[in-house]
Design an enzyme around this catalytic site. Structure first.
Site, mmCIF file in Angstrom:
data_model
loop_
_atom_site.group_PDB
_atom_site.id
_atom_site.type_symbol
_atom_site.label_atom_id
_atom_site.label_comp_id
_atom_site.label_asym_id
_atom_site.label_seq_id
_atom_site.Cartn_x
_atom_site.Cartn_y
_atom_site.Cartn_z
ATOM 1 N N HIS A 116 114.509 26.065 72.135
ATOM 2 C CA HIS A 116 113.940 25.370 70.859
ATOM 3 C C HIS A 116 112.666 25.718 70.260
ATOM 4 O O HIS A 116 112.035 26.181 71.029
ATOM 5 C CB HIS A 116 113.870 23.902 71.456
ATOM 6 C CG HIS A 116 113.855 22.999 70.242
ATOM 7 N ND1 HIS A 116 112.726 22.307 69.576
ATOM 8 C CD2 HIS A 116 114.862 22.068 69.687
ATOM 9 C CE1 HIS A 116 113.008 21.531 68.504
ATOM 10 N NE2 HIS A 116 114.230 21.500 68.630
ATOM 11 N N ASP A 142 121.921 19.782 72.078
ATOM 12 C CA ASP A 142 123.476 20.172 71.721
ATOM 13 C C ASP A 142 123.936 20.642 72.995
ATOM 14 O O ASP A 142 125.203 20.764 72.908
ATOM 15 C CB ASP A 142 123.351 21.444 70.595
ATOM 16 C CG ASP A 142 122.938 20.985 69.247
ATOM 17 O OD1 ASP A 142 123.339 19.834 68.976
ATOM 18 O OD2 ASP A 142 121.986 21.526 68.533
HETATM 19 N N1 ACO Z 1 119.544 32.440 74.547
HETATM 20 C C1 ACO Z 1 118.921 33.895 74.619
HETATM 21 N N2 ACO Z 1 117.755 34.154 74.444
HETATM 22 C C2 ACO Z 1 116.959 33.145 73.462
HETATM 23 C C3 ACO Z 1 117.697 31.878 73.282
HETATM 24 C C4 ACO Z 1 118.937 31.504 73.675
HETATM 25 N N3 ACO Z 1 119.712 30.669 73.355
HETATM 26 N N4 ACO Z 1 116.501 31.166 72.578
HETATM 27 C C5 ACO Z 1 115.773 31.723 72.492
HETATM 28 N N5 ACO Z 1 115.767 33.073 73.041
HETATM 29 C C6 ACO Z 1 114.848 34.203 73.211
HETATM 30 C C7 ACO Z 1 114.798 34.906 71.866
HETATM 31 O O1 ACO Z 1 115.549 36.053 71.669
HETATM 32 C C8 ACO Z 1 113.119 35.179 72.100
HETATM 33 O O2 ACO Z 1 113.163 36.252 72.764
HETATM 34 P P1 ACO Z 1 112.089 37.405 72.807
HETATM 35 O O3 ACO Z 1 110.729 36.941 72.943
HETATM 36 O O4 ACO Z 1 112.382 38.636 73.816
HETATM 37 O O5 ACO Z 1 112.210 38.029 71.162
HETATM 38 C C9 ACO Z 1 112.382 34.363 72.956
HETATM 39 O O6 ACO Z 1 113.714 33.325 73.659
HETATM 40 C C10 ACO Z 1 111.880 33.203 71.937
HETATM 41 O O7 ACO Z 1 112.750 32.637 71.009
HETATM 42 P P2 ACO Z 1 112.539 32.592 69.490
HETATM 43 O O8 ACO Z 1 113.940 33.622 69.032
HETATM 44 O O9 ACO Z 1 111.233 32.920 69.084
HETATM 45 O O10 ACO Z 1 112.983 30.999 69.179
HETATM 46 P P3 ACO Z 1 113.150 30.528 67.622
HETATM 47 O O11 ACO Z 1 112.015 29.304 67.894
HETATM 48 O O12 ACO Z 1 113.077 31.298 66.627
HETATM 49 O O13 ACO Z 1 114.598 29.855 67.723
HETATM 50 C C11 ACO Z 1 116.635 28.405 68.289
HETATM 51 C C12 ACO Z 1 114.823 28.562 68.050
HETATM 52 C C13 ACO Z 1 117.263 28.852 67.023
HETATM 53 C C14 ACO Z 1 116.658 27.236 68.757
HETATM 54 C C15 ACO Z 1 116.795 29.427 69.385
HETATM 55 O O14 ACO Z 1 116.297 28.925 70.727
HETATM 56 C C16 ACO Z 1 118.402 29.579 69.625
HETATM 57 O O15 ACO Z 1 118.923 30.460 68.813
HETATM 58 N N6 ACO Z 1 119.044 29.047 70.637
HETATM 59 C C17 ACO Z 1 120.633 28.728 70.622
HETATM 60 C C18 ACO Z 1 121.167 28.110 69.456
HETATM 61 C C19 ACO Z 1 120.682 26.350 69.495
HETATM 62 O O16 ACO Z 1 121.094 25.943 70.665
HETATM 63 N N7 ACO Z 1 120.332 25.892 68.481
HETATM 64 C C20 ACO Z 1 120.023 24.620 68.478
HETATM 65 C C21 ACO Z 1 118.733 24.145 68.646
HETATM 66 S S1 ACO Z 1 118.497 22.540 68.671
HETATM 67 C C22 ACO Z 1 118.844 21.902 67.064
HETATM 68 O O17 ACO Z 1 118.586 22.515 66.071
HETATM 69 C C23 ACO Z 1 119.039 20.487 67.160
#
Ligand code: ACO
Length: 426
Positions: free
Chosen positions: A304, A361
């Site tokens: 998140h 979710d």
């Molecule tokens: N699986 C694997 N790696 C992940 C995940 C994941 N679900 N979420 C974040 N990461 C990683 C990123 O790749 C990043 O890695 P890095 O530092 O090596 O580059 C690190 O964790 C930090 O994550 P960010 O990409 O900076 O997170 P951001 O805040 O941009 O994105 C998001 C948040 C979109 C929710 C992301 O965590 C994601 O894609 N999760 C899966 C989709 C999801 O569940 N979305 C629902 C969110 S809740 C809502 O909207 C209701």
């Protein structure tokens, strides 16, 4: 609070600072460009506050979420979704008189204009219910002339109509996708019961709302009702800032919610858990794929932007999933798969170092599934829950009277000026 000092090309400028009611601090950069000719760059807006808001407070480090000062855990336990809608939109919990008047309005306006029903005929049965929802919500603008007015009473009527009718639109989208006749709302049922009635009644026999479903749905809608400046709510503020029609504005929010990185994740989670089940529950393989930067796979329902701790909504939903399956005497293997996947991921250094925990979710789809709601409707359920939040933010922005059109800037990285070359010479 002291001003912040910024050194730009050896010139020190002072920028005012803000403190919110929970001691969050921000630097006001509204004068930055006029003073320095510089802008800020913040792709994804992770460090950008777009507004001041008194609706929802999140402390992502501590895993705290409050609507108008009330903790999400307490609201989830004690409130009805209708009360939470009132709280978000009007700022206070309703007293009995206010609650009854509000509920009555929601019941009164629950029917769609008969002509709107014909729009459903134009969609193929295979249409995604989110596509139908966003189209139908935009179409509402044509049937609600007051949604183009900025008078207080008109804005209020439009918001009531949105809350009352969007659940009918959502239920009709499901009926359409199943090739079933539409079931009309009833005035003797509350919000949640009415929605379940419109989804699951059979035109040939009486339908009795299962109280376990009603309680679970009430809980899920409350937990989804607002989440401050998330992607869809920011989209609503962005579209609404141009003074676009309220229903068109909400439809923009629905479109933003649809993506799998936002509300579409609840559908993606169940599809992911199903795939893992078919693959002999090889959790390590999927956790490794999620860590692999060459793979597009993510652990949906994990991570998140704001929470760097367990999402408080996921905690409540995980417990509720257990309770609902027990009460319904259902044994869904996906619940155990979700728990095992969570446990493998939370022990993994990649997830620990990045503070990646289950989000709202991760477990919600298991409850929707137990209620008989098909996977492609899950994001529509999220939209129903989030609607009062979108309305509250839209209203807060419009009613403040100080909002400007939302229009970020950019740093241009394309070609410098060049001469046009006729097509034969290219
Ligand atoms: N699986 C694997 N790696 C992940 C995940 C994941 N679900 N979420 C974040 N990461 C990683 C990123 O790749 C990043 O890695 P890095 O530092 O090596 O580059 C690190 O964790 C930090 O994550 P960010 O990409 O900076 O997170 P951001 O805040 O941009 O994105 C998001 C948040 C979109 C929710 C992301 O965590 C994601 O894609 N999760 C899966 C989709 C999801 O569940 N979305 C629902 C969110 S809740 C809502 O909207 C209701």
């Amino acid at each position: 609070m002291k001003n912040a000092k910024l050194n730009v090309n050896d010139e020190i400028i002072e920028l005012p600072t803000f403190k919110g009611s929970e001691d969050e601090v921000g630097i006001d950069i509204t004068s930055l460009r006029s003073k320095t000719n510089h802008i800020t760059i913040d792709p994804g807006y992770a460090n950008t506050g777009s507004c001041l808001s008194s609706i929802t407070f999140i402390d992502g480090e501590k895993g705290i979420l409050r609507y108008r000062g009330y903790s999400i855990e307490e609201l989830a336990e004690k409130a009805t979704f209708t009360e939470v809608c009132y709280l978000l939109v009007y700022g206070e919990l309703p007293n009995i008189k206010e609650r009854d008047k509000f509920s009555k309005s929601l019941r009164k306006h629950a029917n769609l204009h008969e002509d709107m029903k014909r729009f459903y005929d134009g969609f193929p049965l295979s249409a995604h219910p989110m596509a139908i929802l966003s189209s139908m919500v935009t179409a509402m603008s044509a049937f609600t002339p007051e949604s183009n007015s900025w008078e207080d009473d008109d804005m209020d009527h439009s918001m009531i109509k949105a809350l009352a009718k969007v659940k009918t639109i959502a239920a009709f989208s499901y009926r359409k996708s199943q090739g079933l006749p539409f079931i009309y709302p009833r005035t003797d049922l509350n919000y949640v019961e009415n929605f379940l009635h419109m989804m699951f009644s059979d035109s040939q026999e009486d339908y009795h709302v299962n109280p376990v479903f009603a309680e679970a749905l009430n809980l899920l809608l409350i937990l989804h009702a607002d989440h401050e400046q998330n992607c869809s709510t920011s989209t609503v503020r962005m579209a609404g800032s141009s003074q676009a029609n309220l229903f068109a504005t909400i439809s923009a929010g629905i479109a933003a919610l649809w993506g799998p990185l936002h509300g579409g994740a609840n559908q993606a989670v169940i599809e992911m858990l199903d795939t893992i089940k078919k693959d002999n529950c090889d959790y390590k393989k999927y956790v490794n794929m999620a860590k692999d930067k060459n793979s597009d796979f993510k652990l949906y329902g994990f991570g998140h932007r704001v929470y760097k701790n367990y999402d408080p909504r996921a905690k409540v939903i995980a417990k509720a999933a257990d309770r609902v399956l027990n009460e319904l005497k259902l044994d869904d293997p996906l619940l155990e798969i979700a728990r095992n996947l969570e446990s493998v991921a939370l022990k993994d250094d990649y997830f620990k170092e990045r503070n990646l925990y289950p989000n709202v979710d991760f477990y919600s789809g298991i409850i929707y599934k137990a209620m008989g709601i098909p996977t492609n409707m899950f994001t529509v359920m999220f939209a129903l829950g989030r609607l009062p939040g979108w309305l509250a933010h839209w209203h807060e922005m419009v009613a403040s009277g100080t909002s400007r059109i939302n229009r970020p800037r950019q740093i241009y990285t394309g070609s410098k000026i060049r001469n046009f070359i006729p097509v034969e010479q290219r």
